[in-house]
Design a protein around this motif. Sequence first.
Motif, mmCIF file in Angstrom:
data_model
loop_
_atom_site.group_PDB
_atom_site.id
_atom_site.type_symbol
_atom_site.label_atom_id
_atom_site.label_comp_id
_atom_site.label_asym_id
_atom_site.label_seq_id
_atom_site.Cartn_x
_atom_site.Cartn_y
_atom_site.Cartn_z
ATOM 1 N N SER A 75 0.829 -1.209 0.000
ATOM 2 C CA SER A 75 0.000 0.000 0.000
ATOM 3 C C SER A 75 0.862 1.258 0.000
ATOM 4 O O SER A 75 0.569 2.233 -0.697
ATOM 5 C CB SER A 75 -0.931 -0.006 1.215
ATOM 6 N N VAL A 76 1.940 1.239 0.785
ATOM 7 C CA VAL A 76 2.838 2.392 0.856
ATOM 8 C C VAL A 76 3.493 2.667 -0.498
ATOM 9 O O VAL A 76 3.551 3.806 -0.966
ATOM 10 C CB VAL A 76 3.927 2.159 1.926
ATOM 11 N N VAL A 79 1.334 3.603 -4.506
ATOM 12 C CA VAL A 79 0.619 4.823 -4.861
ATOM 13 C C VAL A 79 0.914 5.203 -6.310
ATOM 14 O O VAL A 79 1.998 4.943 -6.832
ATOM 15 C CB VAL A 79 1.013 5.991 -3.936
ATOM 16 N N ASP A 93 9.280 10.531 -2.477
ATOM 17 C CA ASP A 93 8.003 10.592 -1.770
ATOM 18 C C ASP A 93 7.644 9.262 -1.117
ATOM 19 O O ASP A 93 7.135 9.238 0.007
ATOM 20 C CB ASP A 93 6.905 11.041 -2.735
ATOM 21 N N VAL A 94 7.911 8.173 -1.803
ATOM 22 C CA VAL A 94 7.591 6.873 -1.213
ATOM 23 C C VAL A 94 8.489 6.592 -0.015
ATOM 24 O O VAL A 94 8.061 5.977 0.968
ATOM 25 C CB VAL A 94 7.689 5.758 -2.273
ATOM 26 N N HIS A 96 9.509 8.849 2.076
ATOM 27 C CA HIS A 96 8.845 9.576 3.163
ATOM 28 C C HIS A 96 7.624 8.798 3.665
ATOM 29 O O HIS A 96 7.397 8.692 4.878
ATOM 30 C CB HIS A 96 8.406 10.956 2.673
ATOM 31 N N ARG A 97 6.830 8.275 2.740
ATOM 32 C CA ARG A 97 5.650 7.496 3.129
ATOM 33 C C ARG A 97 6.047 6.277 3.957
ATOM 34 O O ARG A 97 5.400 5.950 4.956
ATOM 35 C CB ARG A 97 4.877 7.042 1.884
ATOM 36 N N ARG A 100 7.154 7.318 7.512
ATOM 37 C CA ARG A 100 5.993 7.665 8.339
ATOM 38 C C ARG A 100 5.228 6.412 8.755
ATOM 39 O O ARG A 100 4.802 6.278 9.912
ATOM 40 C CB ARG A 100 5.079 8.620 7.577
ATOM 41 N N ALA A 101 5.047 5.477 7.812
ATOM 42 C CA ALA A 101 4.334 4.239 8.136
ATOM 43 C C ALA A 101 5.096 3.411 9.161
ATOM 44 O O ALA A 101 4.492 2.803 10.051
ATOM 45 C CB ALA A 101 4.107 3.434 6.858
ATOM 46 N N GLY A 207 9.471 15.995 -0.117
ATOM 47 C CA GLY A 207 8.275 15.369 -0.649
ATOM 48 C C GLY A 207 7.441 16.382 -1.401
ATOM 49 O O GLY A 207 7.362 17.546 -1.019
ATOM 50 N N CYS A 210 1.714 12.993 -2.618
ATOM 51 C CA CYS A 210 1.233 12.062 -1.574
ATOM 52 C C CYS A 210 0.494 12.834 -0.487
ATOM 53 O O CYS A 210 0.753 12.675 0.706
ATOM 54 C CB CYS A 210 2.390 11.269 -0.960
ATOM 55 N N VAL A 214 5.248 15.987 3.150
ATOM 56 C CA VAL A 214 5.146 15.000 4.236
ATOM 57 C C VAL A 214 5.464 15.656 5.560
ATOM 58 O O VAL A 214 6.472 16.330 5.711
ATOM 59 C CB VAL A 214 6.108 13.825 3.965
#
Length: 216
Positions: A75-76, A79, A93-94, A96-97, A100-101, A207, A210, A214
């Motif tokens: 899922s992360v 996108v 960006d991913v 960063h995602r 965070r996750a 980022g 997304c 972020v």
Amino acid sequence: MTEQLMVKQERAVRTRDALIRSAAEVFDREGFALASLTSISSLAGVSKGALHHHFVNKAALTDAVEEAALTRLLSVAGVVPPRGVSRVQLLVDVTHRLARALREDVVLRVGFELSGEVSRPVRVDLREWWRRWVGEKVLQAEGDGELRPGVTASDAVNAVVSATVGLEVLGARDAEWLSGATITRFWLLLLPAVVSDGLLADLKAEGAWCGGVVAP
């Protein structure tokens, strides 16, 4: 399907999910080797009998944690970026995602930790999955002419994977290593070394999409 059967199935799904999350929390707190099924069932608020109804043993429960973590990782990374976004910006960006996750989701965090667990066979190696995903995006970036002349895709992949996995390991005990500010500083250092001059000015180390910049 009767309403009674639907309610029973929904309850079973909730119990299974609670056991997976509780297992992740106990693994995170006590370590995989020391974690007991008694502690896990107690945290989930179910009996050991109910636990064994869903998972025959600790190995089966651990496999389920890894599979749930992979679903979160998919899922992360899955996108779809806005039209025209470069491969490198997608990678930024991913990353960063993912950071965070990892801060917020104990199941994902423990799934990564289990990839380094030497006392059992690894069913789902999230670190290897991440390496392959980064490799695919960097090869695409190379094909699009986004890398600096003289920088090979393998060099860029090694830099990104070694740094991000290192931050993941450190972040398991100190979330600051996975903060938005830390990820941004990493990219500020790396981007000028690996990205072509024509693209560099357009990249945002903090980022770009997304859901906006972020948050740290």
